[in-house]
Design a protein around this motif. Sequence first.
Motif, PDB file in Angstrom:
ATOM      1  N   ILE A 188      20.930   1.282  32.861  1.00 41.34           N
ATOM      2  CA  ILE A 188      19.633   1.675  32.401  1.00 41.34           C
ATOM      3  C   ILE A 188      18.662   0.490  32.478  1.00 41.34           C
ATOM      4  CG2 ILE A 188      17.909   2.159  30.673  1.00 41.34           C
ATOM      5  CD1 ILE A 188      19.854   4.419  29.626  1.00 41.34           C
ATOM      6  N   THR A 189      17.741   0.564  33.402  1.00 37.67           N
ATOM      7  CA  THR A 189      16.579  -0.552  33.324  1.00 37.67           C
ATOM      8  C   THR A 189      15.345  -0.313  32.396  1.00 37.67           C
ATOM      9  OG1 THR A 189      17.167  -0.768  35.773  1.00 37.67           O
ATOM     10  CG2 THR A 189      15.109  -2.004  35.120  1.00 37.67           C
ATOM     11  N   ILE A 190      15.235  -1.555  31.802  1.00 40.37           N
ATOM     12  CA  ILE A 190      14.088  -1.308  30.772  1.00 40.37           C
ATOM     13  C   ILE A 190      13.289  -2.750  30.467  1.00 40.37           C
ATOM     14  CG2 ILE A 190      15.543  -2.096  28.622  1.00 40.37           C
ATOM     15  CD1 ILE A 190      13.954   0.357  27.174  1.00 40.37           C
ATOM     16  N   ARG A 191      11.883  -2.690  30.175  1.00 46.72           N
ATOM     17  CA  ARG A 191      11.311  -3.639  29.932  1.00 46.72           C
ATOM     18  C   ARG A 191      11.914  -4.507  28.841  1.00 46.72           C
ATOM     19  NH1 ARG A 191       5.008  -2.649  29.310  1.00 46.72           N
ATOM     20  NH2 ARG A 191       5.444  -1.972  31.585  1.00 46.72           N
ATOM     21  N   GLU A 192      11.843  -5.919  29.314  1.00 45.32           N
ATOM     22  CA  GLU A 192      12.407  -7.194  28.497  1.00 45.32           C
ATOM     23  C   GLU A 192      11.818  -6.947  26.970  1.00 45.32           C
ATOM     24  OE1 GLU A 192      13.769 -11.182  29.899  1.00 45.32           O
ATOM     25  OE2 GLU A 192      11.883 -11.382  28.790  1.00 45.32           O
ATOM     26  N   GLY A 193      12.485  -7.048  26.103  1.00 48.66           N
ATOM     27  CA  GLY A 193      11.964  -7.171  24.820  1.00 48.66           C
ATOM     28  C   GLY A 193      12.331  -5.606  23.765  1.00 48.66           C
ATOM     29  N   TYR A 194      12.758  -4.608  24.731  1.00 48.60           N
ATOM     30  CA  TYR A 194      12.591  -3.143  24.366  1.00 48.60           C
ATOM     31  C   TYR A 194      14.255  -2.635  24.677  1.00 48.60           C
ATOM     32  CZ  TYR A 194       7.458  -2.779  23.945  1.00 48.60           C
ATOM     33  OH  TYR A 194       6.440  -3.150  23.752  1.00 48.60           O
ATOM     34  N   GLU A 195      15.176  -3.626  24.700  1.00 50.03           N
ATOM     35  CA  GLU A 195      16.432  -3.134  24.814  1.00 50.03           C
ATOM     36  C   GLU A 195      17.069  -2.432  23.896  1.00 50.03           C
ATOM     37  OE1 GLU A 195      15.908  -7.159  27.094  1.00 50.03           O
ATOM     38  OE2 GLU A 195      15.380  -5.999  25.337  1.00 50.03           O
ATOM     39  N   ALA A 196      16.651  -2.391  22.406  1.00 48.71           N
ATOM     40  CA  ALA A 196      17.195  -1.515  21.740  1.00 48.71           C
ATOM     41  C   ALA A 196      16.723   0.124  21.688  1.00 48.71           C
ATOM     42  CB  ALA A 196      16.647  -1.965  20.295  1.00 48.71           C
TER      43      ALA A 196
END
Length: 701
Positions: free
Chosen positions: A207-215
């Motif tokens: 899964i690729t996600i905007r940095e800071g939203y890994e949770a």
Amino acid sequence: MKKLLLESLAASLLLAVPASAFAATERLSILSNGEKVGTVVVETEGDHAVVDYRVDNNGRGPKHREDLTFGEGGVPIAWTIKGTSLMGGTVDESYRWSAGRAQWISQADTGSARAKRPPLYVVNDDSPYAIWVYAQAALAQPDHSIAVLPSGKISLEKLQTLTLGDGAAATKVTAWRLNGVQLNPSYLLLDKDQKLFALFGPSADGITIREGYEASVPMLARLGGELETGRALDLQRKLAHRFDVPVRIRNVRIFDPETGRLSPLSTVVVMRDTITQVIADDRLPAPEDEVLIDGEGGTVYPGLHDMHSHATLPSGLMYLAAGVTATRDMGNDNSFLQNLLSQIDSGQVAWPRIVPNGFIEGRSAYSARYGFIPSSIDEALKDVRWYADRGYAEIKIYNSMNPDWVKPIAAEAHRLGLRVTGHVPAFDTPDRVIADGYDSIAHLNQLMLGWILRPEEDSRTPLRLTAMSRAGSLDLNSEAVQKTVRLMKQRGVALDTTVVILEQLMMSRAGQVPMGQEDFLSHMPIGFQRYRKRSFVTIADKAQEAAYQSGYDKMLETVGMLHKAGIRLLPGTDDATGFSVQREIELYVKAGLTPAEALRAGTLGAEEFFGRTDRLGSIAQGKLADFVLVPGDPTKDIAAIRRPRMVIRGGAIYFPSEIYSALGITPFTTAPTIRAATKVAERDGGGDAVGFGYGEHVDED
């Protein structure tokens, strides 16, 4: 005073510059099984973007840099990609549109096309950012679809809106599904400015996600599962045909894997999920209250098995369309697989039967992020018990496992009734893992590396594949080789071969259709086609090309030698297309097995390994109805298995032509002629009575 005037002038000039001219940076994290394995960094200034894409997972991963210039409608007019691909092969791709002409050079092909406006080009080596580029171009169209180069069409479908993050970080995003690039759809989240927020799917893998939203990754995995499950449910209702009356399949020859021969023209009768009759020389009129299918002289054989798969939700239909009715899952996201098994058991989704293996890896810089990665032997034994309690059949051990842990893990697995399989861990040997308790070995190369690598060489890296170029000089009659073969035979150790994936890697050549994929690749979505027509290994010169050819030939020779020695071979693929299972069986024939022997290995032989021959593996009265109808005689020409016309799995009848059409793939065959039972309705995948709905396939007489 002079300084203040200069600062005031600078501020005025800045206010006059459009916001789009400022440089902006987007950072995204790539996570697998809860761990960060890669990044995407995008630097944008005006109509220009530079993308740095890096993945390090399981000792491999693409690492390349993209440079894009955007034109009208957000469509790139220039796009270059340089770096390395999954296995370290060179990436050097370029595209440009200028003065009404588009031109491109990639590993897959070189081409050009006339176009008054910038067309959308699908790159050979993509990234999460490339998926966003495609989505943006489709989003700009009134119907959210757009034709692409080199060929094909993609479409974007709006799904739902949600909010991720808390407080000041809360961000409203919209989920979209992109179809037509690859075999499976892509799921994206876009923010209010249509920027890429996440690229996700129905598991926590990749899964690729905007940095800071890994949770938010676990929630995205659940969302991906829900969205893809909804799609799978719709497809199952449309494609799985079930009946409350017997289905009589006439004019077929039945393959007997025990004898390797075909029967005379016969009839097979199925009621729900069971074979109720096998009738030779059936001349009686077919009862009018039964569904009648004319096999037109074709062959029916038990469903094929992929003995080395990694299940994804969409791959179920691809497997079934290829005549694969059973798989052995060799490592997965645990929560995803548990959910998938429940969906399969309830008949909600189309999938072959799955025998699950529990994945246990050691901790290192090269760890694969599947299953469990224990930090101590006590944790590892606890993980074995977790898998045993959930009905897993085997434990799979992977590359980074401490060799000293193999024996206690195997002992605990055996105590609980589980078998043990896997890679040969780095700095271990096939002979030792067999002595320590392996019941089977995963991959032909993992076996052969024990005869090829030097003790200090690290098989956690791509060397475990590229070292196969050394195999050509291997003496199969040497004591080292024959000692291992004797150990395997003495202890009944099987080998799941995955020859097809080794062929794809070792024999891949830029711009060429891969061996064994000539008859299906042109039917596939454009992104899938282009990615397959590339070199997955680096071919520096003629000598290296010859080394891979020689290694490939020795690989096939080894398969033939093992078969003659009485080692059980389990056809596996490490792929998920279904076509690769067919090719694996063909490669057994190329290695020296007869077509009947190869077909037996992929049907009854696999069920012998599973211990389920009382109900599966052959076509006989009282057994479960998992079988395939193909035209022709696969005992004379094994290529006949490439053209399934009908597949039955667990009482549901599937027509590959319908499956391929629903998935955007050009069909290979037609469905057989069917006569509906008089005054009897078909049930859909959910069990509700509906109209028969076969259109041209129904014989109204």
